[in-house]
Design an enzyme around this catalytic site. Structure first.
Site, PDB file in Angstrom:
ATOM      1  N   CYS A 101       0.811  -1.227   0.000  1.00 51.80           N
ATOM      2  CA  CYS A 101       0.000   0.000   0.000  1.00 51.80           C
ATOM      3  C   CYS A 101       0.845   1.279   0.000  1.00 51.80           C
ATOM      4  O   CYS A 101       0.314   2.358  -0.247  1.00 51.80           O
ATOM      5  CB  CYS A 101      -0.955   0.004   1.180  1.00 51.80           C
ATOM      6  SG  CYS A 101      -1.945  -1.484   1.270  1.00 51.80           S
ATOM      7  N   HIS A 157      -3.280   7.102   2.838  1.00 54.00           N
ATOM      8  CA  HIS A 157      -3.694   5.799   2.321  1.00 54.00           C
ATOM      9  C   HIS A 157      -5.069   5.466   2.885  1.00 54.00           C
ATOM     10  O   HIS A 157      -5.325   5.619   4.075  1.00 54.00           O
ATOM     11  CB  HIS A 157      -2.664   4.739   2.725  1.00 54.00           C
ATOM     12  CG  HIS A 157      -3.111   3.345   2.429  1.00 54.00           C
ATOM     13  ND1 HIS A 157      -3.672   3.002   1.216  1.00 54.00           N
ATOM     14  CD2 HIS A 157      -3.098   2.217   3.179  1.00 54.00           C
ATOM     15  CE1 HIS A 157      -3.980   1.712   1.243  1.00 54.00           C
ATOM     16  NE2 HIS A 157      -3.647   1.223   2.422  1.00 54.00           N
ATOM     17  N   ASN A 188     -10.141  -0.478   0.458  1.00 52.42           N
ATOM     18  CA  ASN A 188      -8.681  -0.357   0.406  1.00 52.42           C
ATOM     19  C   ASN A 188      -8.188  -0.885  -0.943  1.00 52.42           C
ATOM     20  O   ASN A 188      -8.275  -2.076  -1.204  1.00 52.42           O
ATOM     21  CB  ASN A 188      -8.101  -1.171   1.572  1.00 52.42           C
ATOM     22  CG  ASN A 188      -6.582  -1.099   1.632  1.00 52.42           C
ATOM     23  OD1 ASN A 188      -5.931  -0.616   0.706  1.00 52.42           O
ATOM     24  ND2 ASN A 188      -6.027  -1.582   2.717  1.00 52.42           N
TER      25      ASN A 188
HETATM   26  O1  UT7 Z   1      -3.538  -1.337   3.547  1.00 47.08           O
HETATM   27  C1  UT7 Z   1      -3.098  -2.450   4.260  1.00 47.08           C
HETATM   28  C2  UT7 Z   1      -3.184  -2.195   5.671  1.00 47.08           C
HETATM   29  N1  UT7 Z   1      -4.324  -2.774   6.291  1.00 47.08           N
HETATM   30  C3  UT7 Z   1      -4.992  -2.077   7.204  1.00 47.08           C
HETATM   31  O2  UT7 Z   1      -4.811  -0.903   7.367  1.00 47.08           O
HETATM   32  C4  UT7 Z   1      -5.917  -2.780   8.117  1.00 47.08           C
HETATM   33  C5  UT7 Z   1      -5.585  -2.455   9.543  1.00 47.08           C
HETATM   34  N2  UT7 Z   1      -6.511  -3.058  10.475  1.00 47.08           N
HETATM   35  C6  UT7 Z   1      -7.801  -2.685  10.540  1.00 47.08           C
HETATM   36  O3  UT7 Z   1      -8.247  -1.828   9.807  1.00 47.08           O
HETATM   37  C7  UT7 Z   1      -8.657  -3.312  11.608  1.00 47.08           C
HETATM   38  O4  UT7 Z   1      -7.843  -4.054  12.484  1.00 47.08           O
HETATM   39  C8  UT7 Z   1      -9.765  -4.226  11.039  1.00 47.08           C
HETATM   40  C9  UT7 Z   1     -10.797  -3.382  10.329  1.00 47.08           C
HETATM   41  C10 UT7 Z   1      -9.177  -5.238  10.098  1.00 47.08           C
HETATM   42  C11 UT7 Z   1     -10.459  -4.943  12.178  1.00 47.08           C
HETATM   43  O5  UT7 Z   1     -10.970  -4.014  13.112  1.00 47.08           O
HETATM   44  P1  UT7 Z   1     -10.699  -4.235  14.673  1.00 47.08           P
HETATM   45  O6  UT7 Z   1     -11.446  -3.184  15.386  1.00 47.08           O
HETATM   46  O7  UT7 Z   1      -9.198  -4.260  14.853  1.00 47.08           O
HETATM   47  O8  UT7 Z   1     -11.363  -5.624  14.930  1.00 47.08           O
HETATM   48  P2  UT7 Z   1     -10.702  -6.939  15.544  1.00 47.08           P
HETATM   49  O9  UT7 Z   1      -9.652  -7.503  14.646  1.00 47.08           O
HETATM   50  O10 UT7 Z   1     -10.334  -6.611  16.935  1.00 47.08           O
HETATM   51  O11 UT7 Z   1     -11.925  -7.949  15.508  1.00 47.08           O
HETATM   52  C12 UT7 Z   1     -13.090  -7.736  16.270  1.00 47.08           C
HETATM   53  C13 UT7 Z   1     -14.098  -8.848  16.027  1.00 47.08           C
HETATM   54  C14 UT7 Z   1     -13.520 -10.260  15.996  1.00 47.08           C
HETATM   55  O12 UT7 Z   1     -14.395 -11.079  16.717  1.00 47.08           O
HETATM   56  P3  UT7 Z   1     -14.037 -11.603  18.203  1.00 47.08           P
HETATM   57  O13 UT7 Z   1     -12.773 -12.395  18.032  1.00 47.08           O
HETATM   58  O14 UT7 Z   1     -13.845 -10.351  18.997  1.00 47.08           O
HETATM   59  O15 UT7 Z   1     -15.232 -12.395  18.557  1.00 47.08           O
HETATM   60  C15 UT7 Z   1     -13.565 -10.650  14.537  1.00 47.08           C
HETATM   61  O16 UT7 Z   1     -13.760 -12.026  14.347  1.00 47.08           O
HETATM   62  O17 UT7 Z   1     -14.733  -8.673  14.763  1.00 47.08           O
HETATM   63  C16 UT7 Z   1     -14.780  -9.914  14.061  1.00 47.08           C
HETATM   64  N3  UT7 Z   1     -14.770  -9.658  12.623  1.00 47.08           N
HETATM   65  C17 UT7 Z   1     -15.892  -9.404  11.907  1.00 47.08           C
HETATM   66  N4  UT7 Z   1     -17.186  -9.333  12.266  1.00 47.08           N
HETATM   67  C18 UT7 Z   1     -18.078  -9.030  11.305  1.00 47.08           C
HETATM   68  C19 UT7 Z   1     -13.713  -9.597  11.788  1.00 47.08           C
HETATM   69  N5  UT7 Z   1     -14.119  -9.311  10.538  1.00 47.08           N
HETATM   70  C20 UT7 Z   1     -15.476  -9.191  10.589  1.00 47.08           C
HETATM   71  C21 UT7 Z   1     -16.455  -8.880   9.634  1.00 47.08           C
HETATM   72  N6  UT7 Z   1     -17.739  -8.817  10.017  1.00 47.08           N
HETATM   73  N7  UT7 Z   1     -16.156  -8.643   8.339  1.00 47.08           N
END
Ligand code: UT7
Length: 310
Positions: free
Chosen positions: A112, A235, A265
């Site tokens: 990215c 980004h 993204n």
């Molecule tokens: O350009 C490349 C760089 N990439 C990025 O910038 C991404 C950086 N990371 C992020 O943007 C965030 O970490 C995410 C958007 C990917 C995730 O957000 P988060 O607030 O960090 O969520 P999390 O990983 O802490 O997950 C929270 C919960 C999990 O469930 P449990 O384990 O707490 O029960 C996931 O399983 O959300 C769950 N989850 C979803 N739920 C519904 C993960 N993906 C989904 C989904 N729909 N699509």
């Protein structure tokens, strides 16, 4: 001789997948995607639409916007992690499709942050006098490496292209400072095996630290203050990470480009796509101090501070 952005262009495929569409594909919700990421929809390339096809659309628009002819392009750099094939490079395919001269053409892989790596590389060739005008494209067909069964990643990404022509500009204009970096120890957090894999939480922690820091660093390097920034093009991965950069600079919401809602993204394409849309919408004016900043898999990061205009 100072290098600056003298033309921009962008392209997004026709097909749109909304969050409601994603609800039919994996166990997710429009509410989860919007509140965690700011994404509402993303564009997906057609099966027969390759990375180089999207690159061509954005590149043609950028060259036209620069007022140059294709013969005046002295080098082609394409930032992508989703080339048509491992080789030949998208840049050489694009050179042929554009009907450009037999100038140097190569791909850059910095995920990215790829477009930032491309722009800063172009600047070196121009300022040493080796080249006059360089086409830099950021383009991705991420849909072909997306695991459509993995809700942690498939809701986040989209396809698209953005391009810029980098060329000589008058004194005081153009790219005034830059920062580039990489930390390979973070490689396991974001990589492609068969499909794209991401440890979202780890990448998030890195991004909310690095993107604000790099934004501030490029402004400090030219002896200006954070609040002197007229427009920020970060980004477009996650609105919460983008907001962290904006808040660190202390600039109001209307001074930050937000396209993550429309495109998700798009990795290497995200910064030039957002920049091109905003330039065409008249949001960036002559003499504005603009900061472009990206981060991505590698881990990699890059930023520039530039004075808009020729
Ligand atoms: O350009 C490349 C760089 N990439 C990025 O910038 C991404 C950086 N990371 C992020 O943007 C965030 O970490 C995410 C958007 C990917 C995730 O957000 P988060 O607030 O960090 O969520 P999390 O990983 O802490 O997950 C929270 C919960 C999990 O469930 P449990 O384990 O707490 O029960 C996931 O399983 O959300 C769950 N989850 C979803 N739920 C519904 C993960 N993906 C989904 C989904 N729909 N699509």
């Amino acid at each position: 001789m100072n290098a600056g952005i003298i033309g921009v262009g962008h392209y997004a495929p026709e097909k749109v997948l909304t969050n409601k569409d994603m609800e039919k594909i994996v166990d997710t919700s429009d509410e989860w995607i919007r509140t965690r990421t700011g994404i509402e929809e993303r564009h997906i390339a057609a099966d027969d639409e390759d990375t180089s096809d999207m690159a061509l659309r954005a590149a043609e628009e950028a060259i036209k916007d620069s007022g140059l002819t294709i013969e005046e392009i002295d080098m082609i750099l394409v930032a992508t992690v989703t080339p048509d094939n491992p080789f030949p490079s998208v840049a050489t395919v694009l050179q042929h499709k554009l009907g450009a001269r037999k100038v140097a053409a190569m791909d850059l892989s910095a995920a990215c942050a790829g477009f930032m790596y491309g722009v800063i590389t172009a600047k070196q060739f121009i300022e040493t006098g080796s080249c006059k005008n360089i086409l830099v494209v950021g383009v991705e067909k991420l849909s072909k490496i997306t695991n459509w069964e993995d809700r942690n990643t498939c809701v986040l990404f989209g396809d698209g292209a953005g391009a810029a022509v980098i060329g000589p500009v008058s004194e005081g204009k153009g790219i005034l400072s830059f920062e580039l970096g990489a930390d390979g120890s973070g490689g396991p957090h974001l990589y492609q095996d068969d499909y794209l894999f991401m440890n979202g939480r780890e990448v998030f922690k890195f991004a909310v630290r690095q993107m604000p820091q790099s934004s501030v660093n490029v402004v400090k390097k030219i002896g200006l203050k954070e609040e002197d920034v007229d427009y920020l093009v970060p980004h477009q991965a996650n609105i919460r990470i983008m907001e962290a950069a904006r808040e660190r600079l202390g600039i109001p919401k209307e001074k930050m480009s937000v396209k993550v809602n429309k495109y998700g993204n798009t990795s290497s394409a995200s910064i030039p796509l957002a920049l091109s849309e905003d330039v065409k919408a008249g949001k960036i004016k002559d003499n504005d101090l603009v900061v472009l900043v990206g981060f991505g898999g590698g881990l990699t990061w890059g930023a520039v501070a530039l004075r808009w205009g020729k």
